[in-house]
Enzyme design. Structure first.
Site, PDB file in Angstrom:
ATOM      1  N   GLU A 306       0.823  -1.215   0.000  1.00 44.74           N
ATOM      2  CA  GLU A 306       0.000   0.000   0.000  1.00 44.74           C
ATOM      3  C   GLU A 306       0.853   1.259   0.000  1.00 44.74           C
ATOM      4  O   GLU A 306       0.420   2.307  -0.471  1.00 44.74           O
ATOM      5  CB  GLU A 306      -0.925   0.003   1.230  1.00 44.74           C
ATOM      6  CG  GLU A 306      -2.369  -0.239   0.831  1.00 44.74           C
ATOM      7  CD  GLU A 306      -3.340  -0.222   1.994  1.00 44.74           C
ATOM      8  OE1 GLU A 306      -4.224  -1.098   1.973  1.00 44.74           O
ATOM      9  OE2 GLU A 306      -3.247   0.621   2.892  1.00 44.74           O
ATOM     10  N   HIS A 335       8.307 -26.890  -0.335  1.00 42.99           N
ATOM     11  CA  HIS A 335       7.632 -27.981  -1.042  1.00 42.99           C
ATOM     12  C   HIS A 335       6.474 -27.455  -1.881  1.00 42.99           C
ATOM     13  O   HIS A 335       5.580 -28.195  -2.241  1.00 42.99           O
ATOM     14  CB  HIS A 335       7.143 -29.020  -0.028  1.00 42.99           C
ATOM     15  CG  HIS A 335       8.275 -29.600   0.763  1.00 42.99           C
ATOM     16  ND1 HIS A 335       8.909 -30.777   0.416  1.00 42.99           N
ATOM     17  CD2 HIS A 335       8.924 -29.137   1.858  1.00 42.99           C
ATOM     18  CE1 HIS A 335       9.885 -31.023   1.279  1.00 42.99           C
ATOM     19  NE2 HIS A 335       9.921 -30.037   2.161  1.00 42.99           N
ATOM     20  N   LYS A 449     -13.310   2.007  -1.663  1.00 43.21           N
ATOM     21  CA  LYS A 449     -14.183   2.279  -0.512  1.00 43.21           C
ATOM     22  C   LYS A 449     -15.377   3.119  -0.951  1.00 43.21           C
ATOM     23  O   LYS A 449     -16.511   2.846  -0.595  1.00 43.21           O
ATOM     24  CB  LYS A 449     -13.408   3.042   0.575  1.00 43.21           C
ATOM     25  CG  LYS A 449     -12.472   2.187   1.429  1.00 43.21           C
ATOM     26  CD  LYS A 449     -11.946   2.992   2.610  1.00 43.21           C
ATOM     27  CE  LYS A 449     -11.000   2.175   3.477  1.00 43.21           C
ATOM     28  NZ  LYS A 449     -10.507   2.906   4.653  1.00 43.21           N
TER      29      LYS A 449
HETATM   30  O1  PA5 Z   1      -3.152   1.544   5.875  1.00 41.16           O
HETATM   31  C1  PA5 Z   1      -4.263   1.971   5.716  1.00 41.16           C
HETATM   32  O2  PA5 Z   1      -4.548   3.169   5.834  1.00 41.16           O
HETATM   33  C2  PA5 Z   1      -5.415   1.031   5.390  1.00 41.16           C
HETATM   34  O3  PA5 Z   1      -5.000  -0.250   5.137  1.00 41.16           O
HETATM   35  C3  PA5 Z   1      -6.398   0.996   6.550  1.00 41.16           C
HETATM   36  O4  PA5 Z   1      -5.746   0.520   7.699  1.00 41.16           O
HETATM   37  C4  PA5 Z   1      -7.617   0.130   6.256  1.00 41.16           C
HETATM   38  O5  PA5 Z   1      -8.206   0.521   5.044  1.00 41.16           O
HETATM   39  C5  PA5 Z   1      -8.638   0.248   7.383  1.00 41.16           C
HETATM   40  O6  PA5 Z   1      -8.978   1.589   7.584  1.00 41.16           O
HETATM   41  P1  PA5 Z   1      -9.618   2.094   8.932  1.00 41.16           P
HETATM   42  O7  PA5 Z   1      -8.643   1.868  10.040  1.00 41.16           O
HETATM   43  O8  PA5 Z   1      -9.881   3.543   8.701  1.00 41.16           O
HETATM   44  O9  PA5 Z   1     -10.864   1.306   9.138  1.00 41.16           O
END
Ligand code: PA5
Length: 480
Positions: A306, A335, A449
């Site tokens: 990410e 394996h 989202k």
């Molecule tokens: O790293 C990030 O920002 C995302 O992976 C969030 O952690 C994930 O989308 C969950 O978001 P939130 O904590 O707002 O529910």
């Protein structure tokens, strides 16, 4: 409460990074990184280090200073100390950065799935822990089936406070608690971990007087393991969070200098960057030779993917960059995957995770005198075999021209884990700089989202829903 640890013990527990098998001296010119190429990044490193340090000092990049937040530690210990005695189960509602960190901690330091199978005494008088990150209704129903509401604490963890998955689970749980325990008991079974000001969960927590812990605004989800996102669950698992943070602080000490030869996070990032740019190796496999650390590899997968998978550079140019992180488990995946890593395309770098000393020793008995191909195993131990297989795989990869580096933790404990997690965060932030992208945003996730909100009928998202509908095939031309 944290046990005092001597400086000598801390030095002995220091994490090591061995990158010999990345370098051309070992791997050969065609596949290795040249020492000159690495040296060539020195000046860039100085500049990036300065920028990151300014981001830290100016309060824009918050994760760096989390190991020193004593107030949060005290508040968490106070709450967890009581809660551990009150609840038999803890269910964490959260996804992505709000779940992968606590999952990794549970698996590394609290026995993972096995702990849940033990009885109360057997698991050290701490609650069972369940992670409801996915919203598969079959799994969620199963978890709720295990977690008798009267004996269960639900942690609702979401930085934005609006994530549809987590908030849907929250609504289901909230409703169940009220139906089964009565309205005035609901708050006792819910804890919110969220932003100090923004988001719907903050609003609900304030209105309903829920116990709550804050995720600092300047710390993104995937960098939040040392905030209450990771620390609160860790304390409820009986993990020594002071030692965890002491480990993170020790790694902060090692990564405060920008020298590429002494800063393990920077040299790891630089090598992965060079392997990608000079040899087209854009997949990095984190190969854990430890069951305990396997979920760390999973946590890292999100952090790396990410943070670095970005369309635009900082100057707005299309770059479509990113290294694809893969997690693998030694020896199991020898394996399953190693054939591909050894003889498939030259597109991978492997990061081995090694543990020097395991918690258990498991001698192999010497049996079957007359069968030499079985007899030879006797007198050794499972841990010896485990280490031998890792070293053999590292060496075989070298022979096949496949680059690898090895991160060794002397043993798996909160102090070493704190170092490892912090190092990988610093590595990711620095890699973002090398690629000239912003490692702290996630525009690609946000679009998905928004589309979900539109499909679920949330107000203000009608347009994305309409766009989606207009792009759907008019006939079933390509459907069979
Ligand atoms: O790293 C990030 O920002 C995302 O992976 C969030 O952690 C994930 O989308 C969950 O978001 P939130 O904590 O707002 O529910």
């Amino acid at each position: 409460m944290s046990r005092w640890r001597s400086k000598r013990w801390q030095r002995r527990m220091s994490l090591k990074l061995d990158f010999n098998y990345m370098m051309s001296e070992f791997l050969g010119e065609a596949n290795g990184i040249s020492a000159d190429d690495l040296r060539g990044l020195r000046e860039v490193a100085v500049k990036l280090h300065q920028e990151l340090s300014e981001g830290r000092a100016g309060g824009n990049i918050g994760f760096y200073d989390l190991p020193y937040d004593q107030d949060t530690v005290e508040a968490i210990e106070k709450f967890a100390g009581k809660a551990i005695k009150q609840y038999e189960n803890v269910v964490l509602l959260g996804i992505g950065g709000s779940s992968l960190g606590p999952r990794a901690l549970h698996s590394a330091l609290a026995g993972g799935q096995w702990a849940n199978m033990a009885d109360y005494k057997g698991r050290g008088k701490i609650p069972r822990f369940f992670f409801a990150d996915n919203i598969d209704p079959d799994t969620f129903a199963r978890i709720l089936g295990f977690a008798e509401p009267r004996k269960t604490l639900f942690l609702v963890v979401t930085k934005s406070g609006t994530t549809a998955e987590t908030m849907s689970q929250f609504l289901i749980v909230r409703d169940m608690l009220e139906r089964k325990l009565g309205k005035n008991k609901v708050a006792k079974h819910l804890v919110a971990v969220t932003d100090a000001q923004n988001g719907r969960l903050r609003n609900v927590a304030d209105r309903e007087g829920l116990t709550n812990f804050i995720i600092p605004a300047n710390v993104g989800g995937r960098f939040s393991i040392f905030t209450p996102v990771g620390l609160l669950p860790a304390a409820l698992m009986g993990i020594d969070i002071r030692q965890l943070l002491a480990g993170a602080a020790a790694m902060d000490g090692r990564t405060k200098e920008c020298d590429l030869h002494t800063n393990p996070a920077y040299v790891a990032a630089a090598l992965l960057f060079l392997a990608d740019r000079t040899h087209g190796r854009n997949i990095d496999v984190m190969f854990s030779y430890s069951d305990a650390l396997f979920e760390v590899a999973d946590w890292f997968r999100q952090l790396w993917a990410e943070s670095l998978g970005k369309k635009h550079s900082l100057s707005g140019k299309d770059v479509f960059c990113g290294l694809t992180p893969v997690s693998a488990l030694g020896v199991t995946d020898q394996h399953s995957q190693t054939q591909l890593y050894m003889e498939g395309p030259f597109d991978k770098v492997t990061i081995f995770l090694a543990v020097e000393q395991f918690g258990q020793s498991m001698p192999i008995p010497t049996l079957y005198d007359g069968l030499p191909d079985l007899h030879y195993l006797g007198g050794h131990s499972l841990e010896e075999l485990f280490q031998a297989e890792r070293k053999a795989t590292e060496y075989a990869m070298l022979q096949a021209g496949r680059p690898s580096m090895t991160i060794t933790v002397p043993e798996v404990n909160p102090f070493t884990l704190g170092q490892l997690l912090y190092m990988l965060e610093v590595q990711t932030a620095f890699a973002g700089g090398l690629y000239n992208i912003n490692p702290f945003d996630q525009p690609g996730v946000e679009l998905g989202k928004k589309l979900t909100y539109g499909m679920m009928g949330r107000q203000g998202f009608e347009q994305v829903r309409e766009d989606y509908a207009n792009r759907q095939p008019k006939q079933d031309k390509y459907e069979i």
